[in-house]
Scaffold this active site. Sequence first.
Site, PDB file in Angstrom:
ATOM      1  N   LYS A  41      29.924  46.915  37.881  1.00 27.05           N
ATOM      2  CA  LYS A  41      29.484  47.810  38.975  1.00 27.05           C
ATOM      3  C   LYS A  41      30.475  48.948  39.194  1.00 27.05           C
ATOM      4  O   LYS A  41      30.089  50.090  39.376  1.00 27.05           O
ATOM      5  CB  LYS A  41      29.350  47.049  40.309  1.00 27.05           C
ATOM      6  CG  LYS A  41      28.284  46.004  40.354  1.00 27.05           C
ATOM      7  CD  LYS A  41      28.162  45.409  41.746  1.00 27.05           C
ATOM      8  CE  LYS A  41      29.414  44.745  42.261  1.00 27.05           C
ATOM      9  NZ  LYS A  41      29.819  43.538  41.513  1.00 27.05           N
ATOM     10  N   ARG A 120      26.930  42.268  50.554  1.00 28.40           N
ATOM     11  CA  ARG A 120      27.064  41.082  49.711  1.00 28.40           C
ATOM     12  C   ARG A 120      26.411  39.858  50.334  1.00 28.40           C
ATOM     13  O   ARG A 120      26.426  38.786  49.737  1.00 28.40           O
ATOM     14  CB  ARG A 120      28.548  40.786  49.531  1.00 28.40           C
ATOM     15  CG  ARG A 120      29.060  41.070  48.114  1.00 28.40           C
ATOM     16  CD  ARG A 120      30.515  40.740  48.149  1.00 28.40           C
ATOM     17  NE  ARG A 120      31.123  40.549  46.881  1.00 28.40           N
ATOM     18  CZ  ARG A 120      31.845  41.474  46.253  1.00 28.40           C
ATOM     19  NH1 ARG A 120      31.930  42.685  46.722  1.00 28.40           N
ATOM     20  NH2 ARG A 120      32.457  41.162  45.135  1.00 28.40           N
ATOM     21  N   ARG A 159      39.846  40.938  31.544  1.00 28.55           N
ATOM     22  CA  ARG A 159      40.055  42.254  32.154  1.00 28.55           C
ATOM     23  C   ARG A 159      41.521  42.460  32.539  1.00 28.55           C
ATOM     24  O   ARG A 159      42.159  41.563  33.083  1.00 28.55           O
ATOM     25  CB  ARG A 159      39.172  42.293  33.418  1.00 28.55           C
ATOM     26  CG  ARG A 159      38.999  43.623  34.036  1.00 28.55           C
ATOM     27  CD  ARG A 159      37.741  43.671  34.847  1.00 28.55           C
ATOM     28  NE  ARG A 159      37.804  42.910  36.098  1.00 28.55           N
ATOM     29  CZ  ARG A 159      36.887  43.010  37.053  1.00 28.55           C
ATOM     30  NH1 ARG A 159      35.846  43.796  36.910  1.00 28.55           N
ATOM     31  NH2 ARG A 159      36.996  42.306  38.155  1.00 28.55           N
ATOM     32  N   ARG A 192      43.976  41.175  37.683  1.00 30.29           N
ATOM     33  CA  ARG A 192      43.675  41.101  39.117  1.00 30.29           C
ATOM     34  C   ARG A 192      43.827  39.661  39.574  1.00 30.29           C
ATOM     35  O   ARG A 192      43.449  38.740  38.854  1.00 30.29           O
ATOM     36  CB  ARG A 192      42.223  41.545  39.348  1.00 30.29           C
ATOM     37  CG  ARG A 192      42.089  42.967  39.787  1.00 30.29           C
ATOM     38  CD  ARG A 192      40.667  43.438  39.751  1.00 30.29           C
ATOM     39  NE  ARG A 192      39.751  42.661  40.587  1.00 30.29           N
ATOM     40  CZ  ARG A 192      38.513  43.055  40.886  1.00 30.29           C
ATOM     41  NH1 ARG A 192      38.058  44.200  40.424  1.00 30.29           N
ATOM     42  NH2 ARG A 192      37.726  42.318  41.631  1.00 30.29           N
ATOM     43  N   ARG A 203      34.326  32.921  43.001  1.00 30.22           N
ATOM     44  CA  ARG A 203      33.574  34.185  43.179  1.00 30.22           C
ATOM     45  C   ARG A 203      32.142  34.050  42.678  1.00 30.22           C
ATOM     46  O   ARG A 203      31.217  34.557  43.297  1.00 30.22           O
ATOM     47  CB  ARG A 203      34.270  35.323  42.413  1.00 30.22           C
ATOM     48  CG  ARG A 203      35.531  35.792  43.098  1.00 30.22           C
ATOM     49  CD  ARG A 203      36.362  36.624  42.158  1.00 30.22           C
ATOM     50  NE  ARG A 203      35.845  37.968  41.988  1.00 30.22           N
ATOM     51  CZ  ARG A 203      36.212  38.770  40.987  1.00 30.22           C
ATOM     52  NH1 ARG A 203      37.034  38.343  40.054  1.00 30.22           N
ATOM     53  NH2 ARG A 203      35.735  39.986  40.923  1.00 30.22           N
TER      54      ARG A 203
END
Length: 259
Positions: A41, A120, A159, A192, A203
């Site tokens: 996103k 969300r 990532r 992260r 998550r």
Amino acid sequence: MQGKTDRAAWLKGGDARCNVEPKKQSHPYRLVLLGAPGVGKGTQAELLHARLNACQLSTGDIFRGIKALAECERTPAAKQALDCMLRGDLVPDEIVLSLVAERTRCLRCGGGFLLDGFPRTVAQAEALDQLLAKQTVKLDAVVGYDLPTEQIIQRLSGRRICPKCKKGYHVQSLPPKVAGVCDHCGTALQQRDDDRPEAIRVRLEAYEKNTAPLAEYYRSKGLLLSIPATETPEKTLERTLQALQAKQNGGAKPPPAKR
Ligand code: AMP
């Protein structure tokens, strides 16, 4: 609020003023970007910003920004938000909504907006509907990005980000020239906190439980555009732009409901 995207005001919150004048646009886009963590996103928001000029407004960036504050600068709500974020849990609705309510100016900006990571939960979506109604602006569309869970986990766990210039990498699909070092500024890359395996699991559970139902919420309002996020960011961007164009021309059929 466009040109070079200026999210400083949104990120600072409260009465902070945006310092980029909205350029007159024939169509200021007002979009929500929906999708599980890791579908891309944020990347799509940056690419869409470059094409549509609307500002990327990311609640996740705001919560990550709390980490950079000195301990004494963190309000109790900021501390609670940071703890939730580090665990991978959602930040409570009341904290998120108080933050978004401070930025209603951004919602009525003539440059449009790309909401990345908000809403969300259904409660947040209902609150957004009310805020937009008060500002007499409407969403053009909600772009929902879809990606199978195995690919999501692969994307999130590989990532890496440069803490200095913010350039993103992936250990397999987009590695830096020297492992662990930013190609642009030579800074050591970081993962992260919420991309660590324990937080990824939390998550994804939070997404399934709280956010996935939003697809139906927006589908029933005729706003949802479902886009597969399996291809390159550029191809996904093109699909998104085509779907937006088709919707604007009234030619898009609502995608079939998922089983
Ligand atoms: P993101 O970068 O959008 O994946 O967001 C990172 C983290 O910030 C999430 O895992 C949540 O802990 C928190 N967060 C961001 N946006 C929201 C939201 N709209 N509601 C609740 N928590 C959020």
